[in-house]
Design a protein around this motif. Structure first.
Motif, PDB file in Angstrom:
ATOM      1  N   ILE A 103     -48.580  10.516   6.638  1.00  0.00           N
ATOM      2  CA  ILE A 103     -50.047  10.561   6.540  1.00  0.00           C
ATOM      3  C   ILE A 103     -50.611   9.190   6.869  1.00  0.00           C
ATOM      4  CG2 ILE A 103     -52.003  10.841   4.965  1.00  0.00           C
ATOM      5  CD1 ILE A 103     -50.233  12.937   3.455  1.00  0.00           C
ATOM      6  N   SER A 104     -49.981   8.163   6.320  1.00  0.00           N
ATOM      7  CA  SER A 104     -50.387   6.787   6.583  1.00  0.00           C
ATOM      8  C   SER A 104     -50.365   6.496   8.084  1.00  0.00           C
ATOM      9  CB  SER A 104     -49.449   5.833   5.844  1.00  0.00           C
ATOM     10  OG  SER A 104     -49.617   4.513   6.259  1.00  0.00           O
ATOM     11  N   ASP A 105     -49.286   6.882   8.736  1.00  0.00           N
ATOM     12  CA  ASP A 105     -49.148   6.661  10.183  1.00  0.00           C
ATOM     13  C   ASP A 105     -50.170   7.477  10.977  1.00  0.00           C
ATOM     14  OD1 ASP A 105     -47.017   4.990   9.589  1.00  0.00           O
ATOM     15  OD2 ASP A 105     -45.481   6.481  10.107  1.00  0.00           O
ATOM     16  N   SER A 106     -50.402   8.725  10.580  1.00  0.00           N
ATOM     17  CA  SER A 106     -51.321   9.608  11.314  1.00  0.00           C
ATOM     18  C   SER A 106     -52.767   9.161  11.210  1.00  0.00           C
ATOM     19  CB  SER A 106     -51.225  11.045  10.786  1.00  0.00           C
ATOM     20  OG  SER A 106     -49.993  11.606  11.096  1.00  0.00           O
ATOM     21  N   LEU A 107     -53.154   8.675  10.033  1.00  0.00           N
ATOM     22  CA  LEU A 107     -54.562   8.339   9.809  1.00  0.00           C
ATOM     23  C   LEU A 107     -54.857   6.845   9.856  1.00  0.00           C
ATOM     24  CD1 LEU A 107     -55.377  10.842   6.910  1.00  0.00           C
ATOM     25  CD2 LEU A 107     -55.845  11.105   9.357  1.00  0.00           C
ATOM     26  N   GLY A 108     -53.819   6.033   9.974  1.00  0.00           N
ATOM     27  CA  GLY A 108     -54.031   4.587  10.026  1.00  0.00           C
ATOM     28  C   GLY A 108     -54.491   4.024   8.692  1.00  0.00           C
ATOM     29  N   ILE A 109     -53.967   4.555   7.601  1.00  0.00           N
ATOM     30  CA  ILE A 109     -54.300   4.066   6.264  1.00  0.00           C
ATOM     31  C   ILE A 109     -53.004   3.643   5.579  1.00  0.00           C
ATOM     32  CG2 ILE A 109     -56.366   5.492   6.029  1.00  0.00           C
ATOM     33  CD1 ILE A 109     -54.719   7.488   4.347  1.00  0.00           C
ATOM     34  N   SER A 110     -53.131   2.973   4.437  1.00  0.00           N
ATOM     35  CA  SER A 110     -51.927   2.567   3.711  1.00  0.00           C
ATOM     36  C   SER A 110     -51.343   3.745   2.943  1.00  0.00           C
ATOM     37  CB  SER A 110     -52.255   1.431   2.734  1.00  0.00           C
ATOM     38  OG  SER A 110     -53.017   1.931   1.646  1.00  0.00           O
ATOM     39  N   VAL A 111     -50.094   3.638   2.575  1.00  0.00           N
ATOM     40  CA  VAL A 111     -49.440   4.667   1.765  1.00  0.00           C
ATOM     41  C   VAL A 111     -50.162   4.795   0.427  1.00  0.00           C
ATOM     42  CG1 VAL A 111     -47.302   5.252   0.545  1.00  0.00           C
ATOM     43  CG2 VAL A 111     -47.197   4.452   2.907  1.00  0.00           C
ATOM     44  N   GLY A 112     -50.571   3.665  -0.147  1.00  0.00           N
ATOM     45  CA  GLY A 112     -51.305   3.682  -1.420  1.00  0.00           C
ATOM     46  C   GLY A 112     -52.627   4.429  -1.313  1.00  0.00           C
ATOM     47  N   THR A 113     -53.320   4.231  -0.210  1.00  0.00           N
ATOM     48  CA  THR A 113     -54.582   4.936   0.007  1.00  0.00           C
ATOM     49  C   THR A 113     -54.319   6.431   0.144  1.00  0.00           C
ATOM     50  OG1 THR A 113     -55.600   3.009   1.047  1.00  0.00           O
ATOM     51  CG2 THR A 113     -56.593   5.137   1.541  1.00  0.00           C
ATOM     52  N   SER A 114     -53.248   6.795   0.829  1.00  0.00           N
ATOM     53  CA  SER A 114     -52.886   8.204   0.964  1.00  0.00           C
ATOM     54  C   SER A 114     -52.638   8.824  -0.406  1.00  0.00           C
ATOM     55  CB  SER A 114     -51.650   8.349   1.853  1.00  0.00           C
ATOM     56  OG  SER A 114     -51.214   9.687   1.892  1.00  0.00           O
ATOM     57  N   LYS A 115     -51.852   8.144  -1.229  1.00  0.00           N
ATOM     58  CA  LYS A 115     -51.544   8.659  -2.568  1.00  0.00           C
ATOM     59  C   LYS A 115     -52.804   8.786  -3.415  1.00  0.00           C
ATOM     60  CE  LYS A 115     -46.799   6.918  -2.761  1.00  0.00           C
ATOM     61  NZ  LYS A 115     -45.886   5.980  -3.428  1.00  0.00           N
ATOM     62  N   SER A 116     -53.648   7.767  -3.359  1.00  0.00           N
ATOM     63  CA  SER A 116     -54.885   7.783  -4.138  1.00  0.00           C
ATOM     64  C   SER A 116     -55.814   8.901  -3.682  1.00  0.00           C
ATOM     65  CB  SER A 116     -55.587   6.425  -4.005  1.00  0.00           C
ATOM     66  OG  SER A 116     -56.807   6.438  -4.692  1.00  0.00           O
ATOM     67  N   ASN A 117     -55.962   9.059  -2.369  1.00  0.00           N
ATOM     68  CA  ASN A 117     -56.840  10.108  -1.841  1.00  0.00           C
ATOM     69  C   ASN A 117     -56.322  11.500  -2.191  1.00  0.00           C
ATOM     70  OD1 ASN A 117     -58.549   8.178  -0.799  1.00  0.00           O
ATOM     71  ND2 ASN A 117     -57.939   8.477   1.323  1.00  0.00           N
TER      72      ASN A 117
END
Length: 182
Positions: free
Chosen positions: A143-157
């Motif tokens: 998800i991080s790679d697909s959306l250009g966000i951090s892993v932490g942001t992915s988990k939080s979202n």
């Protein structure tokens, strides 16, 4: 006359308009439901479907009959829908503690239409991460790679999306029971 999928793909690679039309008719209903998951509304899903098929026909030469065509076309559609969200400010990293893992339990009386409606109502950043995690089984790294966000942001979202959905389900039914979406 319906062509076999392999013949249809070969004809589409030759830019055969009839084959492209047949491929569209065969896959559009299923791909529309994919687009709907990643869109804010029905009209945006229609736009994503059309843009996705233009991309399918542009990139069909890259399909080498390794793996399923269904999986390939779905990946193209998901990437097309996500493309409009990349590099947008709402996907930028956030400074928050990652919330505890939230589990959503769904009661028998909750309809699929209601679930899809409340998922579509999620803010973009939450809806995209939720869909990629739950429906596509992406890891937080993917998800991080697909959306250009951090892993932490992915988990939080994902956690925030689940909290919002849990509240909406509870408000609709008064309780939540049954197996969980993890």
């Amino acid at each position: 006359m319906l062509l076999s999928l392999e013949k249809l793909i070969h004809d589409c690679k030759k830019n055969d308009i009839k084959a492209q039309e047949q491929l569209y008719r065969q896959f559009a209903p299923k791909m529309f439901s994919v687009c709907l998951k990643y869109s804010r509304n029905y009209a945006e899903a229609q736009d994503n479907l059309q843009d996705g098929f233009l991309l399918v026909f542009e990139k069909i030469n890259s399909f080498e009959f390794k793996g399923s065509f269904d999986g390939w076309i779905k990946r193209v559609m998901v990437n097309q829908a996500l493309q409009q969200y990349r590099n947008k400010s709402f996907l930028s990293p956030i400074d928050e503690d990652i919330a505890e893992e939230v589990e959503i339990e769904i009661e028998d009386g909750v309809s699929m239409d209601f679930l899809m409606k409340i998922i579509q109502e999620l803010p973009d950043r939450y809806r995209l991460v939720f869909n990629l995690s739950v429906f596509e089984n992406y890891s937080h790294q993917e998800i991080s790679d697909s959306l250009g966000i951090s892993v932490g942001t992915s988990k939080s979202n994902l956690s925030r999306a689940k909290l919002i959905l849990k509240e909406k389900i509870e408000n609709n039914t008064g309780s939540v029971k049954m197996p969980s979406i993890k």
